[in-house]
Design an enzyme around this catalytic site. Structure first.
Site, PDB file in Angstrom:
ATOM      1  N   HIS A  94      40.342  21.380  76.361  1.00 52.40           N
ATOM      2  CA  HIS A  94      40.197  20.495  77.520  1.00 52.40           C
ATOM      3  C   HIS A  94      41.263  20.838  78.566  1.00 52.40           C
ATOM      4  O   HIS A  94      42.374  21.226  78.214  1.00 52.40           O
ATOM      5  CB  HIS A  94      40.337  19.036  77.068  1.00 52.40           C
ATOM      6  CG  HIS A  94      39.972  18.076  78.147  1.00 52.40           C
ATOM      7  ND1 HIS A  94      40.857  17.722  79.137  1.00 52.40           N
ATOM      8  CD2 HIS A  94      38.815  17.448  78.420  1.00 52.40           C
ATOM      9  CE1 HIS A  94      40.244  16.894  79.970  1.00 52.40           C
ATOM     10  NE2 HIS A  94      39.006  16.711  79.558  1.00 52.40           N
ATOM     11  N   GLY A 172      38.438  12.891  86.247  1.00 51.48           N
ATOM     12  CA  GLY A 172      39.216  11.681  86.467  1.00 51.48           C
ATOM     13  C   GLY A 172      39.507  11.396  87.923  1.00 51.48           C
ATOM     14  O   GLY A 172      40.343  10.559  88.243  1.00 51.48           O
TER      15      GLY A 172
HETATM   16  P1  PGA Z   1      36.101  11.976  83.509  1.00 52.26           P
HETATM   17  O1  PGA Z   1      36.626  12.928  82.328  1.00 52.26           O
HETATM   18  O2  PGA Z   1      34.671  11.658  83.172  1.00 52.26           O
HETATM   19  O3  PGA Z   1      37.006  10.777  83.448  1.00 52.26           O
HETATM   20  O4  PGA Z   1      36.222  12.729  84.770  1.00 52.26           O
HETATM   21  C1  PGA Z   1      35.819  13.950  81.832  1.00 52.26           C
HETATM   22  C2  PGA Z   1      36.617  14.774  80.863  1.00 52.26           C
HETATM   23  O5  PGA Z   1      37.821  14.958  81.083  1.00 52.26           O
HETATM   24  O6  PGA Z   1      36.079  15.262  79.850  1.00 52.26           O
END
Ligand code: PGA
Length: 250
Positions: A94, A172
């Site tokens: 990630h 995010g």
């Molecule tokens: P998000 O995160 O949906 O909060 O953008 C996705 C991820 O980091 O896998």
């Protein structure tokens, strides 16, 4: 036809009690899902989550795995341990691991191999930063990240992995890649896999989109032919939101 996978990435949120509560809330809401549904919980929640998931088709995942089976690796967890605790899936590489914990394409590859050897399905994250997209390097970068991550696996093993294309600038942030941007880059990843492993493998491997996927944008993204599901952060922390993403086709 590829069955879509919708996976929640809870990140560093919720302890065992809250994990069980969220799963209990989620279960009835996603019981008729057409997609494979996965929740990737903090490792300390695996046991409670496993219990709570009894009688449900929702699959359990972890958020990282070490590449050795055991030994002097303080703070790390092996594939065998995660399996024993009930995990079937594991997120690897990630962008937060790459950004904050020194994860490299090489360690991602080691972890992917260990996961596959240990019977876990890896969800391998790749994706470009904003400045890399602006410089025109997205396609080269995701191709490189994907092929390095898969090095050493057989075609059969590759076909069972899941790739998550997550543009770093969309994680995010509330910013999402457009449906077309996500589809185009995922097509590039699939083509890289086809060129190396052949069409049978590239037709099978599931490639998700991740980065602020939510109840509002899921339908458009999932309508794209190359997008086989999503890796969901923020919107996976509330049963109402996550179930709406899972049930995007209804
Ligand atoms: P998000 O995160 O949906 O909060 O953008 C996705 C991820 O980091 O896998």
């Amino acid at each position: 036809m590829r069955v879509p996978v919708i996976a929640g990435n809870w990140k560093m949120n919720k302890g065992p009690k809250e994990a069980a509560a969220l799963i209990n809330e989620l279960k009835p809401l996603v019981k008729d899902a057409e997609a494979t549904v996965v929740v990737c919980v903090p490792a300390v929640d695996l046991h409670a989550a496993k219990q709570a998931l009894r009688g449900s088709k929702i699959k359990l995942g972890a958020q990282n795995v070490h590449y050795k089976e055991s030994g002097a690796y303080t703070g790390e967890l092996s594939a065998g341990m995660l399996r024993e605790a009930g995990a079937e899936y594991v997120i690897i590489g990630h962008s937060e691991r790459r950004q904050y914990f020194g994860e490299t394409d090489e360690t991602v590859n080691l972890r992917v191999k260990a996961a596959v050897q240990g019977g876990l399905i890896p969800i391998i994250c790749v994706g470009e930063k904003r400045e890399q997209r602006e410089a025109g390097y997205t396609d080269t970068l995701v191709t490189y990240q994907t092929l390095i991550a898969l090095t050493g696996l057989t075609g059969d093993e590759v076909s069972k992995t899941i790739i998550a294309y997550e543009p770093v600038w969309a994680i995010g942030t509330g910013l999402t890649a457009t449906d077309e941007q996500a589809n185009e880059t995922i097509a590039v990843i699939r083509e890289a896999i086809r060129a190396k492993y052949g069409k049978r493998v590239s037709n099978k491997v599931r490639i998700q989109y991740g980065g602020s996927m939510n109840p509002k944008n899921v339908k458009g993204l999932m309508a794209q032919p190359e997008i086989d599901g999503g890796l969901i952060g923020v919107a996976s922390l509330k049963a109402a939101d996550f179930s709406q993403v899972v049930n995007y086709s209804k």
